[in-house]
Structure formats: C-alpha cells, structure tokens
Design a protein around this motif. Structure first.
Motif, PDB file in Angstrom:
ATOM      1  N   PRO A  16       0.819  -1.229   0.000  1.00 35.96           N
ATOM      2  CA  PRO A  16       0.000   0.000   0.000  1.00 35.96           C
ATOM      3  C   PRO A  16       0.847   1.271   0.000  1.00 35.96           C
ATOM      4  CG  PRO A  16      -0.896  -1.602   1.547  1.00 35.96           C
ATOM      5  CD  PRO A  16       0.434  -2.128   1.113  1.00 35.96           C
ATOM      6  N   PHE A  17       1.905   1.296   0.802  1.00 34.16           N
ATOM      7  CA  PHE A  17       2.750   2.489   0.858  1.00 34.16           C
ATOM      8  C   PHE A  17       3.672   2.586  -0.352  1.00 34.16           C
ATOM      9  CE2 PHE A  17       1.367   2.182   5.238  1.00 34.16           C
ATOM     10  CZ  PHE A  17       1.113   3.514   5.555  1.00 34.16           C
ATOM     11  N   ALA A  18       4.003   1.439  -0.959  1.00 31.90           N
ATOM     12  CA  ALA A  18       4.814   1.467  -2.177  1.00 31.90           C
ATOM     13  C   ALA A  18       4.073   2.184  -3.294  1.00 31.90           C
ATOM     14  CB  ALA A  18       5.172   0.040  -2.601  1.00 31.90           C
ATOM     15  N   ALA A  19       2.775   1.935  -3.413  1.00 33.14           N
ATOM     16  CA  ALA A  19       1.991   2.615  -4.447  1.00 33.14           C
ATOM     17  C   ALA A  19       2.000   4.119  -4.222  1.00 33.14           C
ATOM     18  CB  ALA A  19       0.563   2.077  -4.448  1.00 33.14           C
ATOM     19  N   ASP A  20       1.872   4.537  -2.969  1.00 28.45           N
ATOM     20  CA  ASP A  20       1.894   5.965  -2.639  1.00 28.45           C
ATOM     21  C   ASP A  20       3.252   6.575  -2.960  1.00 28.45           C
ATOM     22  OD1 ASP A  20       0.827   8.393  -0.915  1.00 28.45           O
ATOM     23  OD2 ASP A  20       2.804   7.893  -0.091  1.00 28.45           O
ATOM     24  N   LEU A  21       4.332   5.915  -2.540  1.00 25.55           N
ATOM     25  CA  LEU A  21       5.663   6.464  -2.744  1.00 25.55           C
ATOM     26  C   LEU A  21       6.037   6.469  -4.221  1.00 25.55           C
ATOM     27  CD1 LEU A  21       7.553   7.547  -0.544  1.00 25.55           C
ATOM     28  CD2 LEU A  21       8.862   5.422  -0.721  1.00 25.55           C
ATOM     29  N   LEU A 190      -2.865   4.575   5.789  1.00 26.21           N
ATOM     30  CA  LEU A 190      -3.454   3.650   4.832  1.00 26.21           C
ATOM     31  C   LEU A 190      -3.900   2.386   5.553  1.00 26.21           C
ATOM     32  CD1 LEU A 190      -0.797   3.933   1.972  1.00 26.21           C
ATOM     33  CD2 LEU A 190      -3.000   5.096   2.094  1.00 26.21           C
ATOM     34  N   ASP A 191      -4.811   1.667   4.947  1.00 19.87           N
ATOM     35  CA  ASP A 191      -5.270   0.398   5.509  1.00 19.87           C
ATOM     36  C   ASP A 191      -4.449  -0.760   4.957  1.00 19.87           C
ATOM     37  OD1 ASP A 191      -7.259   1.431   7.109  1.00 19.87           O
ATOM     38  OD2 ASP A 191      -8.854   1.129   5.644  1.00 19.87           O
ATOM     39  N   GLY A 192      -4.116  -1.692   5.836  1.00 19.20           N
ATOM     40  CA  GLY A 192      -3.519  -2.952   5.422  1.00 19.20           C
ATOM     41  C   GLY A 192      -4.563  -4.043   5.567  1.00 19.20           C
ATOM     42  N   VAL A 193      -4.584  -4.951   4.617  1.00 19.74           N
ATOM     43  CA  VAL A 193      -5.547  -6.058   4.656  1.00 19.74           C
ATOM     44  C   VAL A 193      -4.772  -7.367   4.639  1.00 19.74           C
ATOM     45  CG1 VAL A 193      -7.518  -7.147   3.541  1.00 19.74           C
ATOM     46  CG2 VAL A 193      -7.248  -4.665   3.421  1.00 19.74           C
ATOM     47  N   ALA A 194      -5.005  -8.213   5.653  1.00 18.48           N
ATOM     48  CA  ALA A 194      -4.311  -9.488   5.769  1.00 18.48           C
ATOM     49  C   ALA A 194      -5.307 -10.633   5.682  1.00 18.48           C
ATOM     50  CB  ALA A 194      -3.559  -9.561   7.100  1.00 18.48           C
ATOM     51  N   ALA A 237     -11.063 -13.227  13.697  1.00 23.06           N
ATOM     52  CA  ALA A 237     -10.776 -14.352  12.811  1.00 23.06           C
ATOM     53  C   ALA A 237     -11.036 -13.949  11.364  1.00 23.06           C
ATOM     54  CB  ALA A 237     -11.642 -15.548  13.200  1.00 23.06           C
ATOM     55  N   GLY A 238     -10.493 -14.725  10.436  1.00 22.31           N
ATOM     56  CA  GLY A 238     -10.682 -14.433   9.018  1.00 22.31           C
ATOM     57  C   GLY A 238      -9.867 -13.244   8.577  1.00 22.31           C
ATOM     58  N   SER A 239     -10.227 -12.662   7.435  1.00 23.43           N
ATOM     59  CA  SER A 239      -9.514 -11.508   6.908  1.00 23.43           C
ATOM     60  C   SER A 239      -9.624 -10.333   7.876  1.00 23.43           C
ATOM     61  CB  SER A 239     -10.093 -11.115   5.546  1.00 23.43           C
ATOM     62  OG  SER A 239      -9.455  -9.962   5.047  1.00 23.43           O
ATOM     63  N   VAL A 240      -8.499  -9.628   8.079  1.00 21.92           N
ATOM     64  CA  VAL A 240      -8.486  -8.510   9.034  1.00 21.92           C
ATOM     65  C   VAL A 240      -7.889  -7.271   8.372  1.00 21.92           C
ATOM     66  CG1 VAL A 240      -8.441  -9.904  11.121  1.00 21.92           C
ATOM     67  CG2 VAL A 240      -6.298  -9.356   9.983  1.00 21.92           C
ATOM     68  N   THR A 241      -8.407  -6.119   8.777  1.00 22.77           N
ATOM     69  CA  THR A 241      -7.955  -4.831   8.251  1.00 22.77           C
ATOM     70  C   THR A 241      -7.532  -3.938   9.407  1.00 22.77           C
ATOM     71  OG1 THR A 241      -9.467  -4.985   6.368  1.00 22.77           O
ATOM     72  CG2 THR A 241      -8.619  -2.804   6.901  1.00 22.77           C
ATOM     73  N   ALA A 242      -6.450  -3.214   9.237  1.00 16.36           N
ATOM     74  CA  ALA A 242      -5.995  -2.285  10.270  1.00 16.36           C
ATOM     75  C   ALA A 242      -5.344  -1.075   9.617  1.00 16.36           C
ATOM     76  CB  ALA A 242      -5.010  -2.969  11.219  1.00 16.36           C
TER      77      ALA A 242
END
Length: 255
Positions: A16-21, A190-194, A237-242
């Motif tokens: 996510p941050f690579a796209a921004d940079l 930015l949000d990270g999704v795992a 549990a499951g997919s998480v966003t932070a």
C-alpha cells in the motif's frame, strides 16, 4: 527470513505504501533512480510501473534480500550495498528513494551524506518511515500479544527500530547535517488487509529480528502459539484490516 517477509508482511504493510511512494516519485519525472533498502522489491516494482522510462538500481545490505528481490523484479539492476558506503559515483542519480529503511541505518547522517553525494543537483531524496507503534494497528496488536505472553521479557524491536524514528524535527536535523534540506513531511494513513491475524503474527515471528530473540528459547514454540492466538483474539478471525500511519519525507540536495 526473506520468504516469510515477502509472504506475510509485504502484501499487507509495504505494497500500500509502495503505491503511494511510487506515485510521488513518478511525479518528479526521474531518469535514473537509486533505491536503498529495497528488500524483496515491493517499491521497486511499483516504481518501474509508475515511471516506466526511468532506470532503477535497487540496493540492499542483505545479500539474501538482493537475491530474492532480483528474482522477483528482474527489470531493475540489483546491487548489494551499504547505504553508508554506496558503491556509486558522485552525481549518478537524480532521485534516491527508500521505503521504511532509514530507521535501520546505524548512522543516518552518514547515510544521508552518501545520498547527497550520489545525487546530481538538484536531486531529490524521497523516503518514508513508520509513525509511533500505537499508530500501526497490526504492529501494536502484535507487541501487546508479545508482552502479555512474555511479561517483562518481550523483545522491544518493533518500538525501538521500525517505529523508533518518528520525530520530523529529528529527521530534518539529520538531513541538514548531511547537506540535505527537508522540503515536506506528509503524514499518510493507509489500511492494510491481511488474510488473517495469524498470517501477520507469523510474519512478525519469522520474518523480522524478533525470530532471533526467540529461536534459542526452549519455550519458543509455545510463545509463538500464544502470540498468534492473542493477536487473533484482538483483531478477529478471518480476513483482518488495520490502519497504519507513516510519514513521507521529501528532501533536496543543498549546494
């Protein structure tokens, strides 16, 4: 470590941050770019996509990272290099970029002086660093789980190193000492999704220096299991966003 880093951490934290940079870099219309601490190439690939006419030299101190990165992104010229002793000529580049690497430089002013040396006037230095650990949803959850599992003995790596260079005034001072002038410091969240909290826990436990602090312990396996469960309890549990916060810095070579 590079495999775990690439699998569990890169998609969530770094892309996510690579796209921004990369978008910021492309707006500068660079011709020849040097990337420091390129890791396995998350920013490298984004740069080559965003600025397809630029040539990119990707460097990293870690030989294993260079090997992994060159296999994943062969469009770049990969070099093993110490940021404090760069093996390039004066004025070789018009842009130097670094994603989440400056925090690891033992002597930042010395590394920044090397950046200035290899930049052709009026070259730019574009880089980012993480905000305080509390502003990183995944990192803070992991550290809390680690401290609950190992009270008084938890490795402090995350807070001390990746999240230990958070003061823009200090960054500006380090840059100035090297002959660089800070132009801007932009806070970005930015949000990270795992795929799962367990995946991120695995990344921290096996893809960072935290692994070295645990591997010699007889109870390492139970610690890893406890941290993974506690992190899942916190994030779900499951997919998480932070949410994750970083500061993006732009500086230029001062004559």
């Amino acid at each position: 470590m590079p495999e775990a880093y690439e699998r569990h951490l890169v998609p969530v934290f770094f892309r996510p941050f690579a796209a921004d940079l990369a978008a910021r870099a492309a707006a500068l219309r660079p011709r020849r770019v040097l990337e420091l601490a390129a890791g396995t190439g998350a920013l490298t690939s984004a740069l080559l996509t965003a600025a397809p006419t630029a040539s990119v030299v990707a460097s990293d101190l870690n030989e294993a990272m260079v090997a992994a990165g060159s296999a994943r992104e062969p469009r770049a010229d990969w070099r093993q290099a110490d940021a404090q002793e760069l093996p390039f000529e004066d004025g070789d580049f018009d842009l130097v970029v670094c994603q989440f690497g400056v925090m690891f430089f033992p002597d930042r002013p010395a590394a920044y002086a090397e950046v200035r040396r290899v930049l052709a006037p009026p070259g730019r230095f574009l880089f980012n660093s993480w905000g305080p650990l509390a502003t990183h949803g995944f990192g803070s959850a992991f550290q809390a789980a680690l401290e609950e599992t190992m009270p008084g003995r938890a490795p402090a790596f995350l807070e001390d190193v990746p999240h230990g260079y958070t003061n823009p005034a200090l960054v500006a001072s380090d840059l100035a000492a090297a002959g660089l002038t800070l132009d801007s410091a932009d806070e970005v969240t930015l949000d990270g999704v795992a795929v799962s909290a367990a995946s991120v826990a695995t990344g921290f436990l096996t893809g960072t220096p935290v692994s070295a602090a645990l591997e010699a312990r007889e109870d390492a396996q139970s610690i890893r299991a406890s941290v993974t469960q506690k992190m899942t309890d916190r994030l779900g549990a499951g997919s998480v966003t932070a949410a994750m916060t970083a500061t993006v810095y732009t500086a230029h070579r001062r004559e």
